[in-house]
Write an enzyme that holds these catalytic residues in place. Structure first.
Site, PDB file in Angstrom:
ATOM      1  N   ASN A   8       0.859  -1.190   0.000  1.00 25.51           N
ATOM      2  CA  ASN A   8       0.000   0.000   0.000  1.00 25.51           C
ATOM      3  C   ASN A   8       0.887   1.229   0.000  1.00 25.51           C
ATOM      4  OD1 ASN A   8      -2.918  -1.065   0.427  1.00 25.51           O
ATOM      5  ND2 ASN A   8      -1.619  -2.242   1.830  1.00 25.51           N
ATOM      6  N   GLU A   9       1.118   1.740  -1.205  1.00 22.77           N
ATOM      7  CA  GLU A   9       2.027   2.865  -1.396  1.00 22.77           C
ATOM      8  C   GLU A   9       1.338   4.184  -1.037  1.00 22.77           C
ATOM      9  OE1 GLU A   9       5.027   2.248  -1.759  1.00 22.77           O
ATOM     10  OE2 GLU A   9       5.488   0.780  -3.307  1.00 22.77           O
ATOM     11  N   PRO A  10       2.101   5.279  -0.965  1.00 19.95           N
ATOM     12  CA  PRO A  10       1.496   6.583  -0.712  1.00 19.95           C
ATOM     13  C   PRO A  10       0.296   6.819  -1.634  1.00 19.95           C
ATOM     14  CG  PRO A  10       3.868   6.781  -0.633  1.00 19.95           C
ATOM     15  CD  PRO A  10       3.573   5.365  -1.050  1.00 19.95           C
ATOM     16  N   SER A  21      -2.648   5.419  -0.840  1.00 15.33           N
ATOM     17  CA  SER A  21      -3.607   4.332  -0.561  1.00 15.33           C
ATOM     18  C   SER A  21      -4.678   4.810   0.416  1.00 15.33           C
ATOM     19  CB  SER A  21      -2.889   3.132   0.048  1.00 15.33           C
ATOM     20  OG  SER A  21      -1.987   2.563  -0.876  1.00 15.33           O
ATOM     21  N   THR A  72      10.307   1.930  -4.096  1.00 12.51           N
ATOM     22  CA  THR A  72      10.112   0.515  -3.769  1.00 12.51           C
ATOM     23  C   THR A  72      10.787  -0.367  -4.815  1.00 12.51           C
ATOM     24  OG1 THR A  72       8.033   0.990  -2.657  1.00 12.51           O
ATOM     25  CG2 THR A  72       8.343  -1.273  -3.454  1.00 12.51           C
TER      26      THR A  72
END
Ligand code: F6R
Length: 247
Positions: free
Chosen positions: A147-149, A151, A166
């Site tokens: 869950n990246e920025p 999300s 990532t």
């Protein structure tokens, strides 16, 4: 709460202890233990200790059902970099868990199959009464799972695009960033939040600045791990180095 230990080894033993106690408590009641698992460098020593307890202390995993957080997409499970290979090598091949009780997002799906797969993943967890314990690492973007920025706090299992940082952090495993898949299937923040207990682990100086943001920063989708501040069943388990910037 935040617990800080001398080093990653000591902290990992504590986490392994909590997992083993949960499994045994469930065994006494003839219930299944439903675990949410993570890959990456962070949980390796936890898995090592669980394997040791299986081999030396007879800890059984017959009553354990697992759901991994994520898998790259696309990804062949046989590939060296797959999270299937990681989990087999670090844990599953060395314990007595039943193969049918292992769940890892499927990196081989056709695009049009992904949505149904994700709904089914959520439903399977729910049908078992939810995750008893979810263990997490944290990425330098502040991701939990993938869950990246950006999300959403109520997000479910879904296909996501990986952040550039990532992919850079994964480039060593893949022999270059260009070989790192651009996408992944991950449990959502909402999925993680439903777990009865959550343990986020971080070791190493490299994680100190993101840990400061995650634990003390403003709650925001820009650093998805900050949502864990809203949970009263999350413990941050850190070593001295990862805790170095906390006030
Ligand atoms: C892995 C996962 C990721 C990692 C994170 C930290 O299943 O979901 O969120 O926990 O990228 O990775 P390491 O532990 O390699 O630093």
């Amino acid at each position: 709460p935040v617990s800080v230990y001398e080093n990653a080894q000591i902290a990992s033993l504590k986490v392994a202890d909590r997992i083993a106690n949960l499994i045994k408590r469930k065994q006494d009641r003839e219930e299944m233990a439903v675990l949410g698992l993570a890959t990456g460098a962070t949980p390796v020593q936890v898995y090592e200790e669980l394997v040791r307890r299986h081999k030396e202390d007879g800890l059984s995993f017959q009553n354990v059902i697992t759901f991994n957080l994520d898998e790259y997409y696309p990804m062949n499970p046989e590939s060296r970099q797959s999270y299937v290979t990681f989990m087999n090598e670090n844990l599953f091949d060395h314990i007595d868990i039943k193969k049918e009780n292992i769940h890892i997002p499927d990196g081989t799906l056709e695009k049009e199959e992904i949505a149904d797969f994700c709904i089914d993943y959520e439903n399977q967890i729910e049908a078992l009464g939810g995750l008893d314990l979810q263990i997490l690492g944290i990425g330098r973007t502040g991701h939990i799972g993938f869950n990246e920025p950006g999300s959403a706090p109520n997000s479910g299992t879904r296909l996501v695009t990986l952040d550039d940082l990532t992919r850079r952090d994964a480039s060593r495993d893949f022999g270059g960033k260009e070989n790192v898949p651009t996408k992944a299937i991950t449990m959502g923040i909402g999925t993680i939040f439903k777990a009865k207990e959550i343990i986020l682990m971080a070791w190493n100086r490299k994680k100190a600045s993101i840990i400061k943001k995650a634990v003390e920063g403003e709650i925001s989708g820009e650093v998805p791990a900050t949502y864990l501040q809203l949970s009263d069943n999350t413990e941050f388990v850190l070593d001295h180095d990862a805790a170095a910037e906390l006030t």
